[in-house]
Write a protein that holds these residues in place. Structure first.
Motif, PDB file in Angstrom:
ATOM      1  N   TYR A  43     -23.600  24.732  10.500  1.00  9.56           N
ATOM      2  CA  TYR A  43     -23.279  23.487  11.203  1.00  9.56           C
ATOM      3  C   TYR A  43     -22.088  23.640  12.130  1.00  9.56           C
ATOM      4  N   GLN A  44     -21.695  24.889  12.355  1.00 14.61           N
ATOM      5  CA  GLN A  44     -20.629  25.171  13.294  1.00 14.61           C
ATOM      6  C   GLN A  44     -19.356  24.396  12.972  1.00 14.61           C
ATOM      7  N   LYS A  45     -18.813  24.660  11.813  1.00 17.77           N
ATOM      8  CA  LYS A  45     -17.520  24.085  11.427  1.00 17.77           C
ATOM      9  C   LYS A  45     -16.465  24.612  12.383  1.00 17.77           C
ATOM     10  N   VAL A  46     -15.601  23.751  12.867  1.00 20.47           N
ATOM     11  CA  VAL A  46     -14.634  24.127  13.892  1.00 20.47           C
ATOM     12  C   VAL A  46     -13.206  23.994  13.396  1.00 20.47           C
ATOM     13  N   PHE A  81     -15.459  28.658  15.557  1.00 20.24           N
ATOM     14  CA  PHE A  81     -16.653  27.987  15.071  1.00 20.24           C
ATOM     15  C   PHE A  81     -17.356  28.933  14.111  1.00 20.24           C
ATOM     16  N   TYR A 112     -17.590  32.442  16.138  1.00 23.89           N
ATOM     17  CA  TYR A 112     -17.667  32.103  17.553  1.00 23.89           C
ATOM     18  C   TYR A 112     -16.242  31.691  17.936  1.00 23.89           C
TER      19      TYR A 112
END
Lengths: 116, 113
Positions: free
Chosen positions: B98-101, B94, B32
């Motif tokens: 857990y959508q690591k950014v 992302f 993302y």
């Protein structure tokens, strides 16, 4: 809607002192992020909360930094004791997970910390 | 591990000319991708995002970006630059459950009158 609120906006402390920053996210945003932005660099994620649980704190210097998000709403980031290299802007952001505006982060104005 | 690269520290462009700010990424799984802008002494503002679907996404202030999976890129573009576009631009990635950014290091855009 009200934006992400942070306080204080500026803080000057001496090394080895402690300091705390406060963040109130946008109402209804389950995810809250704390970033450290050193001058001239991109934001570095310190900790990410999903509601009041931690999902990523891999880059948080846990010997001196701590953060909590009680009740899944506002959050506090603490540094104790501070070092000169902690001088930076500390950014708080929040986001939704789902929906048309999912994952878009909304940033607060930041707290500029100077350690002398 | 995931990463984002913004290969240019600064991009200079004449007002009225098209602009491109580059971003490449590396991740396992679906990315993302986001662009944010930071004006002097102000917080970061969301510009646009790619989640899924059309590879060309349009955002605020006339900006657009093209997702290219084969080249793992997400370059920011605008057909005609304005002096007021001068700012710091960040690409963000992302990924994961857990959508690591991860944010890029930023590109300073200077639009010359």
């Amino acid at each position: 809607e009200a934006g992400v609120a942070q306080s204080p906006r500026y803080k000057i402390i001496e090394k080895r002192q402690s300091v705390a920053f406060w963040c109130n996210p946008i109402s209804g945003h389950a995810t809250l992020y704390w970033y450290q932005q050193i001058l001239g660099q991109g934001p570095k994620l310190l900790i990410q909360f999903q509601n009041n649980g931690v999902v990523d704190d891999s880059q948080l210097p846990k010997d001196r930094f701590s953060a909590e998000r009680l009740k899944g709403v506002d959050s506090t980031l603490k540094i104790q004791p501070a070092k000169l290299e902690d001088s930076a802007v500390y950014l708080c952001a929040s986001s939704l997970i789902k929906g048309a505006r999912g994952y878009e982060q909304y940033f607060g104005p930041g707290t500029r910390l100077t350690v002398t | 591990a995931q990463s984002v690269a913004q290969p240019e520290d600064q991009v200079n462009v004449a007002e009225g000319n098209p602009l491109t700010v580059k971003c490449t990424y590396s991740v396992s799984g679906n990315p993302y991708l986001f662009w944010y802008v930071q004006y002097p002494n102000r917080g970061l503002q969301f510009l646009l995002k790619y989640i899924t679907g059309d590879n060309l996404v349009k955002g605020s202030y006339g900006f657009e970006a093209e997702f290219n999976k084969s080249q793992t890129s997400f370059h920011l573009k605008k057909p005609s630059a304005l002096v007021s576009d001068s700012a710091l631009y960040f690409c963000a990635l992302f990924s994961g459950g857990y959508q690591k950014v991860t944010f890029g290091t930023g590109t300073k855009l200077q639009v010359i009158p």
